[in-house]
Scaffold this motif. Structure first.
Motif, PDB file in Angstrom:
ATOM      1  N   LEU A   1       0.820  -1.205   0.000  1.00 40.89           N
ATOM      2  CA  LEU A   1       0.000   0.000   0.000  1.00 40.89           C
ATOM      3  C   LEU A   1       0.856   1.257   0.000  1.00 40.89           C
ATOM      4  O   LEU A   1       0.549   2.237  -0.684  1.00 40.89           O
ATOM      5  N   MET A   2       1.973   1.255   0.755  1.00 37.75           N
ATOM      6  CA  MET A   2       2.795   2.447   0.909  1.00 37.75           C
ATOM      7  C   MET A   2       3.698   2.711  -0.296  1.00 37.75           C
ATOM      8  O   MET A   2       3.964   3.856  -0.646  1.00 37.75           O
ATOM      9  N   THR A   3       4.195   1.668  -0.924  1.00 42.68           N
ATOM     10  CA  THR A   3       5.166   1.846  -2.006  1.00 42.68           C
ATOM     11  C   THR A   3       4.526   1.977  -3.385  1.00 42.68           C
ATOM     12  O   THR A   3       5.120   2.572  -4.292  1.00 42.68           O
ATOM     13  N   LYS A   4       3.317   1.450  -3.568  1.00 43.81           N
ATOM     14  CA  LYS A   4       2.709   1.434  -4.893  1.00 43.81           C
ATOM     15  C   LYS A   4       1.467   2.303  -5.008  1.00 43.81           C
ATOM     16  O   LYS A   4       1.178   2.811  -6.099  1.00 43.81           O
ATOM     17  N   ASN A   5       0.705   2.452  -3.922  1.00 45.73           N
ATOM     18  CA  ASN A   5      -0.614   3.077  -4.038  1.00 45.73           C
ATOM     19  C   ASN A   5      -0.722   4.360  -3.227  1.00 45.73           C
ATOM     20  O   ASN A   5      -1.782   4.660  -2.677  1.00 45.73           O
ATOM     21  N   VAL A   6       0.361   5.118  -3.140  1.00 45.26           N
ATOM     22  CA  VAL A   6       0.367   6.383  -2.417  1.00 45.26           C
ATOM     23  C   VAL A   6       0.856   7.466  -3.363  1.00 45.26           C
ATOM     24  O   VAL A   6       1.808   7.251  -4.122  1.00 45.26           O
ATOM     25  N   ASP A   7       0.204   8.636  -3.319  1.00 44.18           N
ATOM     26  CA  ASP A   7       0.611   9.758  -4.149  1.00 44.18           C
ATOM     27  C   ASP A   7       1.954  10.287  -3.627  1.00 44.18           C
ATOM     28  O   ASP A   7       2.029  10.881  -2.552  1.00 44.18           O
ATOM     29  N   LEU A   8       3.018  10.052  -4.377  1.00 40.63           N
ATOM     30  CA  LEU A   8       4.364  10.419  -3.946  1.00 40.63           C
ATOM     31  C   LEU A   8       4.639  11.913  -4.059  1.00 40.63           C
ATOM     32  O   LEU A   8       5.644  12.392  -3.539  1.00 40.63           O
TER      33      LEU A   8
ATOM     34  N   GLN B   1       1.593   5.964   8.458  1.00 42.16           N
ATOM     35  CA  GLN B   1       1.347   4.667   7.830  1.00 42.16           C
ATOM     36  C   GLN B   1       2.635   3.863   7.704  1.00 42.16           C
ATOM     37  O   GLN B   1       2.632   2.637   7.841  1.00 42.16           O
ATOM     38  N   LYS B   2       3.747   4.541   7.445  1.00 39.75           N
ATOM     39  CA  LYS B   2       5.028   3.847   7.347  1.00 39.75           C
ATOM     40  C   LYS B   2       5.435   3.249   8.688  1.00 39.75           C
ATOM     41  O   LYS B   2       5.991   2.149   8.749  1.00 39.75           O
ATOM     42  N   MET B   3       5.139   3.964   9.766  1.00 40.31           N
ATOM     43  CA  MET B   3       5.442   3.445  11.094  1.00 40.31           C
ATOM     44  C   MET B   3       4.574   2.228  11.414  1.00 40.31           C
ATOM     45  O   MET B   3       5.053   1.221  11.957  1.00 40.31           O
ATOM     46  N   LEU B   4       3.274   2.305  11.046  1.00 39.90           N
ATOM     47  CA  LEU B   4       2.379   1.174  11.297  1.00 39.90           C
ATOM     48  C   LEU B   4       2.789  -0.060  10.494  1.00 39.90           C
ATOM     49  O   LEU B   4       2.489  -1.183  10.906  1.00 39.90           O
ATOM     50  N   MET B   5       3.463   0.163   9.364  1.00 35.73           N
ATOM     51  CA  MET B   5       3.917  -0.959   8.550  1.00 35.73           C
ATOM     52  C   MET B   5       4.858  -1.864   9.333  1.00 35.73           C
ATOM     53  O   MET B   5       4.899  -3.081   9.119  1.00 35.73           O
ATOM     54  N   TYR B   6       5.636  -1.292  10.251  1.00 25.83           N
ATOM     55  CA  TYR B   6       6.574  -2.075  11.056  1.00 25.83           C
ATOM     56  C   TYR B   6       5.988  -2.450  12.422  1.00 25.83           C
ATOM     57  O   TYR B   6       6.380  -3.466  13.000  1.00 25.83           O
ATOM     58  N   VAL B   7       5.045  -1.647  12.922  1.00 23.72           N
ATOM     59  CA  VAL B   7       4.509  -1.892  14.267  1.00 23.72           C
ATOM     60  C   VAL B   7       3.473  -3.016  14.258  1.00 23.72           C
ATOM     61  O   VAL B   7       3.492  -3.895  15.135  1.00 23.72           O
ATOM     62  N   PHE B   8       2.572  -3.021  13.279  1.00 23.97           N
ATOM     63  CA  PHE B   8       1.496  -4.011  13.258  1.00 23.97           C
ATOM     64  C   PHE B   8       2.011  -5.457  13.235  1.00 23.97           C
ATOM     65  O   PHE B   8       1.520  -6.299  13.988  1.00 23.97           O
ATOM     66  N   PRO B   9       2.980  -5.792  12.376  1.00 21.03           N
ATOM     67  CA  PRO B   9       3.477  -7.180  12.398  1.00 21.03           C
ATOM     68  C   PRO B   9       4.041  -7.591  13.748  1.00 21.03           C
ATOM     69  O   PRO B   9       3.860  -8.747  14.179  1.00 21.03           O
ATOM     70  N   LEU B  10       4.709  -6.664  14.438  1.00 19.96           N
ATOM     71  CA  LEU B  10       5.246  -6.996  15.760  1.00 19.96           C
ATOM     72  C   LEU B  10       4.124  -7.222  16.769  1.00 19.96           C
ATOM     73  O   LEU B  10       4.211  -8.107  17.633  1.00 19.96           O
ATOM     74  N   ILE B  11       3.055  -6.427  16.661  1.00 19.33           N
ATOM     75  CA  ILE B  11       1.917  -6.597  17.568  1.00 19.33           C
ATOM     76  C   ILE B  11       1.265  -7.958  17.359  1.00 19.33           C
ATOM     77  O   ILE B  11       0.970  -8.690  18.324  1.00 19.33           O
ATOM     78  N   PHE B  12       1.043  -8.323  16.100  1.00 18.06           N
ATOM     79  CA  PHE B  12       0.405  -9.602  15.817  1.00 18.06           C
ATOM     80  C   PHE B  12       1.310 -10.777  16.189  1.00 18.06           C
ATOM     81  O   PHE B  12       0.827 -11.834  16.593  1.00 18.06           O
ATOM     82  N   ALA B  13       2.616 -10.593  16.052  1.00 16.65           N
ATOM     83  CA  ALA B  13       3.534 -11.660  16.455  1.00 16.65           C
ATOM     84  C   ALA B  13       3.479 -11.871  17.967  1.00 16.65           C
ATOM     85  O   ALA B  13       3.506 -13.014  18.451  1.00 16.65           O
ATOM     86  N   GLY B  14       3.386 -10.768  18.719  1.00 20.53           N
ATOM     87  CA  GLY B  14       3.280 -10.899  20.169  1.00 20.53           C
ATOM     88  C   GLY B  14       1.970 -11.510  20.605  1.00 20.53           C
ATOM     89  O   GLY B  14       1.918 -12.289  21.574  1.00 20.53           O
TER      90      GLY B  14
END
Length: 427
Positions: A197-204, A214-227
């Motif tokens: 979503l961040m690399t392809k479908n965002v107005d740069l 959104q970029k921060m959530l890209m790394y935070v959400f996987p860690l939350i679900f892993a925990g």
């Protein structure tokens, strides 16, 4: 987790009923007590829920795009009313109302899906405890407790003790290996979905705090679900992995077919559309015609990607119409070729030093160019002027007066510094 799941106990009956119906279908194929029958029943439950949530997913996509477009206006409101929080909130709500944007729409699929998620967790926890729940009676309970997915019981967790796992007829090593692999796959699919979503479908072209969030959530959400995943039963991990894969595929389809304006996905989409029009000479498909219709309706507000697409059509001798079709036009082809020719013929901008040197050379060459037949006369005049200037320089200068070009103040209307001597022809 058990306390939260008990809050959604009212929906455990329909969830257990759906699972049992799918189990009856798959049990006739793979066997009633197999992990395939119960695992595919959970997968089918996810597919059924996600199909029902497609309208909410469409709203989520629209809301996300509207939020991206509104970020510059929202930032301007925050800076303008940063000392008045109440006025800031009022202006924000007014902006949302005028544009028809709901900030909560981006969370609708997750919020609508959470009751089913916790209801399934409640059902699987009851199976692990050996309790009947919903429409799952004792025979179905015994069948579910015997079901294993790659050696791991359906109701086993990563954090279960060895005694609990042995009671379900499995080894602790098998359970932890299977659950660890599924947790990694679940987190990886979540990360890839957000990254896509961040690399392809965002107005740069628009840099806003929303993109950083959104970029921060890209790394935070996987860690939350892993925990959280270490406390999920295997059946719930199957559910969550399936819904992540579904979301990833659904989002990939939306990005390819209806990309955000100004994004890389729009560049690739319009390139494919231009190739299709080039090959067939027409626009095929209602979705593609709607895309061209939106581009034509924008007029001068088109972005660079859309203008490049319109120019590409013009080079083919085609013009986009308001109804989304294209028609042939020799005028458009001539204008496109003429514009490119003018663009090629435009000279490069010279530096200031080059322009000054060119002006000096042109001034020196101008008298000779104006009278080509009087070269000798010009040379003699120039030599006489040079001799006259040398005689003036040889005269003694009066004492007390500074030399020309020194610290002497320039007269009013006269340029400061040393004055360039006039051309002999102008004396």
């Amino acid at each position: 987790m058990d306390t939260i799941a008990s809050l959604f106990s009212f929906i455990t009956y329909p969830v257990s009923w759906v699972i049992v119906q799918f189990h009856t279908l798959y049990g006739a194929i793979f066997g009633d007590n197999t992990g395939w029958a119960w695992g595919l029943s959970i997968v089918s439950l996810v597919v059924l829920i996600r199909i029902c949530l497609i309208p909410l997913f469409v709203k989520q996509i629209k809301s996300t795009r509207n939020m991206q477009v509104l970020q510059p206006k929202m930032k301007a409101i925050q800076e303008r009313y940063k000392s008045d929080k109440q006025r800031q909130s009022e202006e924000m709500m007014k902006l949302y109302k005028e544009t028809g944007t709901n900030p909560l729409s981006s969370c609708l699929p997750i919020l609508a899906q959470s009751p089913f998620f916790f209801a399934l967790y409640h059902v699987l926890s009851a199976i692990a405890s050996g309790k009947t729940i919903g429409v799952i009676d004792q025979p179905l309970l015994d069948s579910a407790r015997q079901a294993h997915i790659f050696g791991a019981p359906l109701a086993a967790k990563f954090m279960d003790s060895e005694a609990t796992v042995q009671a379900l007829g499995a080894s602790l090593t098998d359970v932890r290996v299977v659950t660890a692999v599924m947790i990694v796959m679940m987190s990886a699919s979540q990360f890839f979905t957000q990254r896509q979503l961040m690399t392809k479908n965002v107005d740069l072209t628009v840099k806003t705090p929303y993109m950083q969030q959104q970029k921060m959530l890209m790394y935070v959400f996987p860690l939350i679900f892993a925990g959280m995943g270490i406390n999920f039963p295997v059946g719930v991990l199957v559910y969550w992995l399936t819904t992540n894969v579904w979301t990833m595929g659904q989002q990939m389809y939306v990005i390819n077919q209806n990309p955000t304006p100004g994004s890389k996905a729009q560049t690739h989409y319009l390139e494919r559309l231009l190739k299709s029009v080039t090959a067939h000479g027409e626009v095929r498909g209602r979705a593609r015609r709607n895309t061209i219709k939106r581009i034509v309706a924008k007029g001068p507000d088109r972005n660079d990607i859309e203008r490049k697409f319109i120019t590409g059509l013009a080079k083919l001798g085609l013009v986009a119409q308001e109804d989304g079709t294209v028609t042939k036009s020799d005028t458009a082809l001539a204008e496109a070729e003429g514009g490119s020719a003018l663009k090629r013929q435009q000279p490069k901008r010279q530096t200031k030093a080059k322009r000054q040197s060119g002006t000096t050379q042109a001034g020196a060459a101008q008298p000779g160019a104006a009278q080509p037949g009087a070269a000798k006369e010009t040379d003699s005049t120039a030599s006489e002027a040079k001799t006259s200037l040398q005689k003036q320089d040889d005269k003694p200068k009066p004492a007390g007066k500074p030399a020309s070009g020194s610290s002497r103040q320039a007269k009013s209307g006269q340029r400061r510094g040393p004055q360039r001597p006039k051309h002999p022809s102008k004396k």
